[in-house]
Motif scaffolding. Structure first.
Motif, short mmCIF file in Angstrom:
data_model
loop_
_atom_site.label_atom_id
_atom_site.label_comp_id
_atom_site.label_asym_id
_atom_site.label_seq_id
_atom_site.Cartn_x
_atom_site.Cartn_y
_atom_site.Cartn_z
N ARG A 56 1.54 -17.98 8.91
CA ARG A 56 1.21 -17.44 8.30
C ARG A 56 1.79 -16.15 7.98
O ARG A 56 2.15 -15.41 8.74
CB ARG A 56 -0.78 -16.34 8.46
N ARG A 71 2.97 -15.11 -5.71
CA ARG A 71 1.40 -16.65 -5.85
C ARG A 71 2.07 -17.67 -6.09
O ARG A 71 1.70 -18.41 -5.66
CB ARG A 71 0.56 -15.88 -7.01
N SER A 74 3.67 -18.93 -2.81
CA SER A 74 2.03 -19.51 -1.70
C SER A 74 2.30 -20.68 -2.09
O SER A 74 2.13 -21.54 -0.88
CB SER A 74 1.38 -18.91 -1.83
N THR A 77 4.78 -22.92 -1.25
CA THR A 77 4.95 -23.55 0.82
C THR A 77 3.68 -24.49 1.44
O THR A 77 4.68 -24.92 2.19
CB THR A 77 4.46 -22.15 1.27
N GLU A 78 2.53 -24.25 0.65
CA GLU A 78 1.49 -25.96 0.04
C GLU A 78 1.86 -27.22 0.57
O GLU A 78 2.00 -27.74 0.60
CB GLU A 78 0.58 -24.44 -0.15
N SER A 86 0.97 -19.26 3.02
CA SER A 86 0.93 -18.05 2.75
C SER A 86 -0.44 -16.98 1.67
O SER A 86 -0.97 -18.01 0.79
CB SER A 86 2.87 -17.58 1.93
N GLN A 87 -0.21 -16.38 1.63
CA GLN A 87 -0.94 -15.63 0.31
C GLN A 87 -1.02 -14.26 -0.43
O GLN A 87 0.36 -13.42 0.57
CB GLN A 87 -2.27 -15.54 0.92
#
Length: 118
Positions: A56, A71, A74, A77-78, A86-87
């Motif tokens: 995380r 963003r 994030s 990474t997905e 990540s966020q």
């Protein structure tokens, strides 16, 4: 930035499953393009590719210019192979809560002043 990630991984006691906080508050603009951001997402995911744990990363980005990049990171990474999530967050409180921390300010984190990057 890639060098910073590699240096972090080489620190004594580093474990890839420890949640990470990235404080982007001193950065008001960036010049990283899509390919560079994708490369960073791959590097981060490489450490979780063959493991069962979920990495995380909370990205604190109070400025709109860096929030957009956070963003994008994030999302990338997905999309990459690995178990990193990540966020991006506008406030320290949101970032710390997402990491499961009870602190509401970064300054209250143990040793926070020792991990600031230049």
């Amino acid at each position: 930035m890639e060098k910073d990630i590699q240096e972090l991984r080489s620190l004594f006691g580093f474990r890839p499953d420890i949640p990470e906080l990235v404080d982007l508050s001193d950065i008001t603009e960036d010049y990283i393009d899509y390919n560079g951001m994708r490369r960073l997402a791959r590097i981060v995911n490489d450490q979780t590719r063959d493991s069962a744990f979920k990495k995380r990363i909370a990205l604190y980005a109070p400025h709109e210019s860096t929030f957009g990049s956070a963003r994008m990171f994030s999302t990338l990474t997905e999309l990459e192979a690995g178990n990193t999530v990540s966020q991006a967050f506008h406030t320290p409180e949101e970032a710390l809560a997402w990491l499961g921390r009870s602190e509401t300010r970064f300054e209250d984190l143990p040793d926070y002043n020792l991990i600031a990057a230049e």
